[in-house]
Write a protein that holds these residues in place. Sequence first.
Motif, short mmCIF file in Angstrom:
data_model
loop_
_atom_site.label_atom_id
_atom_site.label_comp_id
_atom_site.label_asym_id
_atom_site.label_seq_id
_atom_site.Cartn_x
_atom_site.Cartn_y
_atom_site.Cartn_z
N ASP A 169 54.53 16.60 10.83
CA ASP A 169 54.30 17.21 12.12
C ASP A 169 55.46 16.42 13.10
OD1 ASP A 169 52.59 18.96 11.58
OD2 ASP A 169 50.79 18.15 12.65
N ILE A 170 55.47 14.99 13.10
CA ILE A 170 56.25 14.30 14.06
C ILE A 170 57.65 14.30 13.64
CG2 ILE A 170 56.63 12.10 15.21
CD1 ILE A 170 53.44 11.68 15.18
N ASN A 171 57.85 14.06 12.28
CA ASN A 171 59.12 13.76 11.66
C ASN A 171 59.91 14.76 11.57
OD1 ASN A 171 58.63 11.03 12.06
ND2 ASN A 171 58.47 10.52 9.91
N THR A 172 59.19 16.00 11.21
CA THR A 172 59.84 17.12 10.67
C THR A 172 59.67 18.28 11.62
OG1 THR A 172 59.57 16.30 8.32
CG2 THR A 172 60.26 18.49 8.35
N TYR A 173 58.35 18.99 11.48
CA TYR A 173 57.93 20.19 11.98
C TYR A 173 58.38 20.13 13.59
CZ TYR A 173 56.44 24.53 12.68
OH TYR A 173 56.61 25.87 13.09
N SER A 174 58.22 18.91 14.46
CA SER A 174 58.43 19.04 15.62
C SER A 174 60.11 19.38 15.95
CB SER A 174 58.22 17.69 16.45
OG SER A 174 58.95 16.73 16.02
N TYR A 175 60.82 18.68 14.94
CA TYR A 175 62.11 18.95 15.07
C TYR A 175 62.71 20.41 14.93
CZ TYR A 175 67.16 18.30 13.08
OH TYR A 175 68.29 18.38 12.71
N LEU A 176 62.07 20.88 13.95
CA LEU A 176 62.20 22.32 13.94
C LEU A 176 61.97 23.19 15.04
CD1 LEU A 176 63.11 24.68 11.61
CD2 LEU A 176 60.53 24.54 10.81
N GLU A 177 60.59 22.94 15.42
CA GLU A 177 60.26 23.58 16.46
C GLU A 177 61.24 23.41 17.69
OE1 GLU A 177 57.21 26.18 18.25
OE2 GLU A 177 57.91 25.68 16.20
N ILE A 178 61.63 22.32 17.84
CA ILE A 178 62.56 22.16 19.32
C ILE A 178 63.84 22.82 18.76
CG2 ILE A 178 63.83 20.26 20.42
CD1 ILE A 178 61.73 18.35 20.03
N ILE A 179 64.25 22.65 17.73
CA ILE A 179 65.44 23.78 17.38
C ILE A 179 65.38 25.14 17.57
CG2 ILE A 179 67.06 24.16 15.56
CD1 ILE A 179 66.90 21.36 14.34
N LYS A 180 64.11 25.55 17.30
CA LYS A 180 63.80 27.01 17.28
C LYS A 180 64.17 27.53 18.87
CE LYS A 180 59.76 28.58 16.71
NZ LYS A 180 58.37 29.03 15.88
N HIS A 181 63.58 26.58 19.83
CA HIS A 181 63.76 27.03 21.18
C HIS A 181 64.98 26.60 21.63
CE1 HIS A 181 59.51 28.47 20.65
NE2 HIS A 181 59.19 27.33 20.34
N ALA B 236 63.94 13.32 4.47
CA ALA B 236 64.69 14.13 3.56
C ALA B 236 64.16 15.91 3.97
CB ALA B 236 64.04 13.81 1.92
N ALA B 237 63.29 16.21 4.21
CA ALA B 237 63.02 17.56 4.56
C ALA B 237 63.75 18.23 5.78
CB ALA B 237 61.35 17.81 4.67
N SER B 238 63.84 17.09 6.76
CA SER B 238 64.76 17.60 8.11
C SER B 238 66.12 17.46 7.81
CB SER B 238 64.36 16.31 9.00
OG SER B 238 63.05 16.49 9.42
N ASP B 239 66.49 16.36 6.82
CA ASP B 239 67.80 16.51 6.35
C ASP B 239 68.30 17.71 5.80
OD1 ASP B 239 68.57 13.79 7.23
OD2 ASP B 239 67.91 13.18 5.10
N SER B 240 67.54 18.32 4.90
CA SER B 240 67.82 19.65 4.07
C SER B 240 67.68 20.82 5.26
CB SER B 240 66.93 19.82 3.12
OG SER B 240 66.86 18.90 2.24
N MET B 241 66.78 20.54 6.16
CA MET B 241 66.83 21.72 7.00
C MET B 241 67.94 22.00 7.97
SD MET B 241 62.78 21.84 8.58
CE MET B 241 63.24 20.48 9.92
N SER B 242 68.41 20.66 8.30
CA SER B 242 69.49 20.52 9.18
C SER B 242 70.73 21.04 8.54
CB SER B 242 69.91 19.31 9.33
OG SER B 242 69.09 18.62 10.06
N LYS B 243 71.08 21.27 7.01
CA LYS B 243 72.11 22.01 6.42
C LYS B 243 71.97 23.41 6.25
CE LYS B 243 73.07 17.97 3.38
NZ LYS B 243 74.53 17.80 4.02
N VAL B 244 70.68 23.77 6.40
CA VAL B 244 70.41 25.49 6.21
C VAL B 244 70.70 25.92 7.68
CG1 VAL B 244 68.57 26.91 5.97
CG2 VAL B 244 68.82 24.92 4.37
N LEU B 245 69.90 25.19 8.63
CA LEU B 245 70.25 25.70 9.95
C LEU B 245 71.57 25.63 10.87
CD1 LEU B 245 66.82 23.89 11.30
CD2 LEU B 245 67.37 26.37 10.98
N SER B 246 72.33 24.77 10.11
CA SER B 246 73.81 24.55 10.59
C SER B 246 74.44 25.99 10.22
CB SER B 246 74.58 23.60 9.90
OG SER B 246 74.04 22.27 10.43
N GLN B 247 74.13 26.72 9.10
CA GLN B 247 74.59 27.81 8.81
C GLN B 247 74.00 28.99 9.88
OE1 GLN B 247 74.93 28.71 4.46
NE2 GLN B 247 74.01 26.69 4.12
N GLU B 248 72.91 28.92 9.81
CA GLU B 248 72.34 30.18 10.66
C GLU B 248 72.82 30.00 12.15
OE1 GLU B 248 67.67 31.54 11.77
OE2 GLU B 248 68.17 30.41 9.62
#
Length: 249
Positions: free
Chosen positions: A111-123, A159-171
């Motif tokens: 939640d803290i290291n990964t999902y919060s990062y994704l949620e902040i980027i979403k908004h 590692a999950a957040s690193d992978s998300m970063s690469k995918v979201l960069s394209q999006e």
Amino acid sequence: MITFEGKKILVTGASSGIGREISIQLAKLGAKVVLLGRNEEKLEKSLSMLKGIGHKYFVYDLKQIEGIKDLVESFIEYDEIKLDGFIHSAGIPSVYPLKIITHEKFNESMDINTYSYLEIIKHFSKKNISNDYSSIVFISSILTKIPKKAQTLYVASKAASDSMSKVLSQELFKRRIRINSVLVGGVLTEMVENTEIFRMLGNESVAEDYNTIYKTLSTQEVSNMVLFLMSESAKYIIGESYHIDGGYF
């Protein structure tokens, strides 16, 4: 020269360590900094160390995922200026041997290291929140490449957040929003010093556990890399992971 004049940048984990140092350096280079952390007293200290005016801190626990949408919107409401960048330095070390890992500990780390990062980027990525050509940097760890024992949860979340970063960069490229990661080596921050393993082994023993040319890094050295990736000088660097680890091997 790198400058952030006229830029407004969010830094999570800004109450101490790497996040505080990044905030200080951003302010020196002209940015208006939005500081986020859990400890108000420490955030006030961070704020007092920033050069310039217009900075503001917000106290929030990123475990409260459901409130992040309103939180991100509040970064804009107080001055009606959109964000130009986001640096995610918030995190928990999550150093547990296998025998004491629980579902609760796993969820807290993710939640803290990964999902919060994704949620902040979403908004953050909404047009009413950020400007085109914004930049995002995720503070990751060299342990995702060369892990140590008892780091299962920490490494998995980073590692999950690193992978998300690469995918979201394209999006997010359609708005020219760049995302990159910095894989940090041994930095003896307050977070590290508060882990059980550090209290047991002490400074020298923990430093020796990092097989590097330079045993441990300073927050200033990490900040230098982050500032470069946030700047216009790195506008063609997208979805990459950069090591700053003192020669970790």
